[in-house]
Design a protein around this motif. Structure first.
Motif, PDB file in Angstrom:
ATOM      1  N   ASP A  90     -23.823  70.807  18.703  1.00 52.21           N
ATOM      2  CA  ASP A  90     -23.120  71.343  17.542  1.00 52.21           C
ATOM      3  C   ASP A  90     -22.741  72.810  17.767  1.00 52.21           C
ATOM      4  OD1 ASP A  90     -23.616  68.896  16.327  1.00 52.21           O
ATOM      5  OD2 ASP A  90     -25.409  69.626  15.270  1.00 52.21           O
ATOM      6  N   ASN A  91     -21.637  73.217  17.113  1.00 50.70           N
ATOM      7  CA  ASN A  91     -21.212  74.625  17.113  1.00 50.70           C
ATOM      8  C   ASN A  91     -20.896  75.170  18.505  1.00 50.70           C
ATOM      9  OD1 ASN A  91     -21.663  75.203  14.153  1.00 50.70           O
ATOM     10  ND2 ASN A  91     -23.751  74.612  14.736  1.00 50.70           N
ATOM     11  N   VAL A  92     -20.506  74.297  19.412  1.00 47.85           N
ATOM     12  CA  VAL A  92     -20.027  74.748  20.728  1.00 47.85           C
ATOM     13  C   VAL A  92     -18.572  75.182  20.586  1.00 47.85           C
ATOM     14  CG1 VAL A  92     -19.464  74.017  23.079  1.00 47.85           C
ATOM     15  CG2 VAL A  92     -21.633  73.329  22.026  1.00 47.85           C
ATOM     16  N   GLU A  93     -18.205  76.237  21.283  1.00 49.82           N
ATOM     17  CA  GLU A  93     -16.850  76.776  21.183  1.00 49.82           C
ATOM     18  C   GLU A  93     -16.277  76.987  22.580  1.00 49.82           C
ATOM     19  OE1 GLU A  93     -14.752  80.766  19.248  1.00 49.82           O
ATOM     20  OE2 GLU A  93     -16.714  80.063  18.524  1.00 49.82           O
ATOM     21  N   THR A  94     -15.053  76.497  22.809  1.00 44.27           N
ATOM     22  CA  THR A  94     -14.375  76.770  24.073  1.00 44.27           C
ATOM     23  C   THR A  94     -13.202  77.702  23.843  1.00 44.27           C
ATOM     24  OG1 THR A  94     -12.685  75.011  24.066  1.00 44.27           O
ATOM     25  CG2 THR A  94     -14.914  74.407  24.792  1.00 44.27           C
ATOM     26  N   GLY A  95     -12.912  78.529  24.854  1.00 42.89           N
ATOM     27  CA  GLY A  95     -11.675  79.285  24.848  1.00 42.89           C
ATOM     28  C   GLY A  95     -10.524  78.397  25.285  1.00 42.89           C
ATOM     29  N   HIS A  96      -9.403  79.012  25.625  1.00 47.35           N
ATOM     30  CA  HIS A  96      -8.231  78.259  26.066  1.00 47.35           C
ATOM     31  C   HIS A  96      -8.342  77.912  27.554  1.00 47.35           C
ATOM     32  CE1 HIS A  96      -6.179  79.089  22.276  1.00 47.35           C
ATOM     33  NE2 HIS A  96      -6.627  80.330  22.385  1.00 47.35           N
ATOM     34  N   ASN A  97      -7.785  76.740  27.907  1.00 44.13           N
ATOM     35  CA  ASN A  97      -7.667  76.326  29.316  1.00 44.13           C
ATOM     36  C   ASN A  97      -9.033  76.256  30.013  1.00 44.13           C
ATOM     37  OD1 ASN A  97      -4.774  76.266  29.140  1.00 44.13           O
ATOM     38  ND2 ASN A  97      -4.817  78.493  29.266  1.00 44.13           N
ATOM     39  N   VAL A  98      -9.976  75.637  29.350  1.00 41.69           N
ATOM     40  CA  VAL A  98     -11.313  75.407  29.910  1.00 41.69           C
ATOM     41  C   VAL A  98     -11.363  74.017  30.522  1.00 41.69           C
ATOM     42  CG1 VAL A  98     -13.744  75.050  29.286  1.00 41.69           C
ATOM     43  CG2 VAL A  98     -12.469  76.987  28.323  1.00 41.69           C
ATOM     44  N   LEU A  99     -12.044  73.890  31.676  1.00 40.81           N
ATOM     45  CA  LEU A  99     -12.264  72.585  32.308  1.00 40.81           C
ATOM     46  C   LEU A  99     -13.759  72.299  32.336  1.00 40.81           C
ATOM     47  CD1 LEU A  99     -11.346  70.082  33.919  1.00 40.81           C
ATOM     48  CD2 LEU A  99     -11.528  71.475  35.995  1.00 40.81           C
ATOM     49  N   ILE A 100     -14.151  71.161  31.729  1.00 40.25           N
ATOM     50  CA  ILE A 100     -15.550  70.734  31.736  1.00 40.25           C
ATOM     51  C   ILE A 100     -15.601  69.350  32.370  1.00 40.25           C
ATOM     52  CG2 ILE A 100     -17.605  70.270  30.356  1.00 40.25           C
ATOM     53  CD1 ILE A 100     -16.452  72.112  28.200  1.00 40.25           C
ATOM     54  N   ARG A 101     -16.150  69.272  33.579  1.00 43.41           N
ATOM     55  CA  ARG A 101     -16.146  68.026  34.335  1.00 43.41           C
ATOM     56  C   ARG A 101     -17.292  67.112  33.912  1.00 43.41           C
ATOM     57  NH1 ARG A 101     -13.549  67.870  39.357  1.00 43.41           N
ATOM     58  NH2 ARG A 101     -14.395  65.761  39.384  1.00 43.41           N
ATOM     59  N   GLU A 102     -17.251  65.887  34.447  1.00 43.57           N
ATOM     60  CA  GLU A 102     -18.122  64.786  34.034  1.00 43.57           C
ATOM     61  C   GLU A 102     -19.611  65.106  34.191  1.00 43.57           C
ATOM     62  OE1 GLU A 102     -17.111  64.310  38.375  1.00 43.57           O
ATOM     63  OE2 GLU A 102     -15.953  64.694  36.553  1.00 43.57           O
ATOM     64  N   GLY A 103     -20.413  64.527  33.277  1.00 44.27           N
ATOM     65  CA  GLY A 103     -21.857  64.642  33.368  1.00 44.27           C
ATOM     66  C   GLY A 103     -22.430  65.961  32.901  1.00 44.27           C
ATOM     67  N   THR A 104     -21.613  66.834  32.346  1.00 45.04           N
ATOM     68  CA  THR A 104     -22.098  68.127  31.874  1.00 45.04           C
ATOM     69  C   THR A 104     -22.770  67.979  30.514  1.00 45.04           C
ATOM     70  OG1 THR A 104     -20.418  69.370  33.096  1.00 45.04           O
ATOM     71  CG2 THR A 104     -21.370  70.443  31.176  1.00 45.04           C
ATOM     72  N   ARG A 105     -23.852  68.730  30.317  1.00 48.79           N
ATOM     73  CA  ARG A 105     -24.548  68.791  29.034  1.00 48.79           C
ATOM     74  C   ARG A 105     -24.580  70.237  28.573  1.00 48.79           C
ATOM     75  NH1 ARG A 105     -23.623  64.332  30.035  1.00 48.79           N
ATOM     76  NH2 ARG A 105     -24.999  62.504  30.077  1.00 48.79           N
ATOM     77  N   ILE A 106     -24.104  70.483  27.351  1.00 49.69           N
ATOM     78  CA  ILE A 106     -24.055  71.843  26.810  1.00 49.69           C
ATOM     79  C   ILE A 106     -24.738  71.849  25.451  1.00 49.69           C
ATOM     80  CG2 ILE A 106     -22.579  73.737  26.045  1.00 49.69           C
ATOM     81  CD1 ILE A 106     -20.503  72.864  28.055  1.00 49.69           C
ATOM     82  N   GLY A 107     -25.706  72.752  25.273  1.00 48.83           N
ATOM     83  CA  GLY A 107     -26.477  72.812  24.045  1.00 48.83           C
ATOM     84  C   GLY A 107     -25.739  73.486  22.904  1.00 48.83           C
ATOM     85  N   SER A 108     -26.318  73.403  21.731  1.00 46.51           N
ATOM     86  CA  SER A 108     -25.699  73.903  20.509  1.00 46.51           C
ATOM     87  C   SER A 108     -25.532  75.422  20.542  1.00 46.51           C
ATOM     88  CB  SER A 108     -26.544  73.513  19.298  1.00 46.51           C
ATOM     89  OG  SER A 108     -26.601  72.112  19.160  1.00 46.51           O
TER      90      SER A 108
END
Length: 237
Positions: A90-108
């Motif tokens: 929850d509450n994750v924020e990306t900027g512009h033109n971000v690449l997040i590839r497979e299998g990634t885990r990102i916390g709140s």
């Protein structure tokens, strides 16, 4: 550029019509998805099989995607591409033109700046601040509360190109200054600080400040905290 899978579960009313959402992707309540975003992009091995398919590319990509999970109250800005099997809290924020590839885990509560590349199979904790243009390769582990300055480069291949990849681990609360490079296989200790422009070739002990090329310890983190407090309390010139 609009394609939303029938298998997707979108709980938010703030998703732009101008997006591509593939496979059984889940998007939580209150999440904002801006135009020109792709979520659930399939991996290369799957895409290669599309050469022999009669389906259109959107339908084919949808049929092979495992989807991703996006938490509640996130902000996914335009130009972001999120591959399949990614989980954002929850509450994750990306900027512009971000690449997040497979299998990634990102916390709140984590923020991912513009132009960041996260190259997959990576674990990133909660309340991490990743500034613009950072590169994070496979196998990296970043614990809670870490700060990565602009243009930080993390590596996972000590003698490239080789068949052995060694991920970097950055422990809780560490600070990595702008334009630093972290060499494959090292560990940055809890609450350690890497000064801007450093090249870190060895493990950094907890609560130490390192700087230079190659980086070497210069003082305890208590000194850094005092200097920061003095700087914050000083009047602007």
């Amino acid at each position: 550029m609009t394609y939303i899978s029938r298998a997707a579960k979108i709980l938010s009313s703030r998703v732009s019509a101008d997006v591509v959402i593939l496979g059984p992707t889940v998007i939580g309540e209150g999440t904002i998805v801006e135009p020109m975003v792709v979520i659930g992009h399939p991996v290369r091995a799957k895409l290669m099989k599309a050469l022999g398919s009669d389906l259109g590319i959107d339908e084919y990509m949808d049929s092979i995607s495992s989807g991703s999970q996006i938490g509640s109250n996130c902000i996914i800005r335009s130009g972001t591409v999120i591959y399949e099997d990614v989980v954002l809290g929850d509450n994750v924020e990306t900027g512009h033109n971000v690449l997040i590839r497979e299998g990634t885990r990102i916390g709140s509560g984590t923020r991912v700046g513009s132009g960041v590349i996260i190259d997959g199979e990576t674990i990133i904790g909660s309340n991490v601040s990743i500034q613009s243009m950072v590169y994070i390769p496979r196998g990296t582990v970043i614990e809670d509360g870490v700060f990565l300055g602009p243009n930080v480069v993390i590596t996972n291949d000590k003698y490239p190109p080789s068949r052995r990849l060694d991920g970097v681990r950055i422990r809780r609360g560490a600070v990595i200054g702008a334009n630093s490079t972290l060499i494959a296989g090292i560990e940055i200790g809890e609450n350690a600080v890497v000064a801007a422009g450093s090249v870190v070739t060895k493990d950094v002990p907890p609560n130490k400040v390192v700087m230079g090329v190659p980086a070497r310890p210069v003082y305890d983190v208590d000194v850094f905290i005092r200097k920061r407090a003095e700087y914050e309390g000083s009047k602007a010139p």
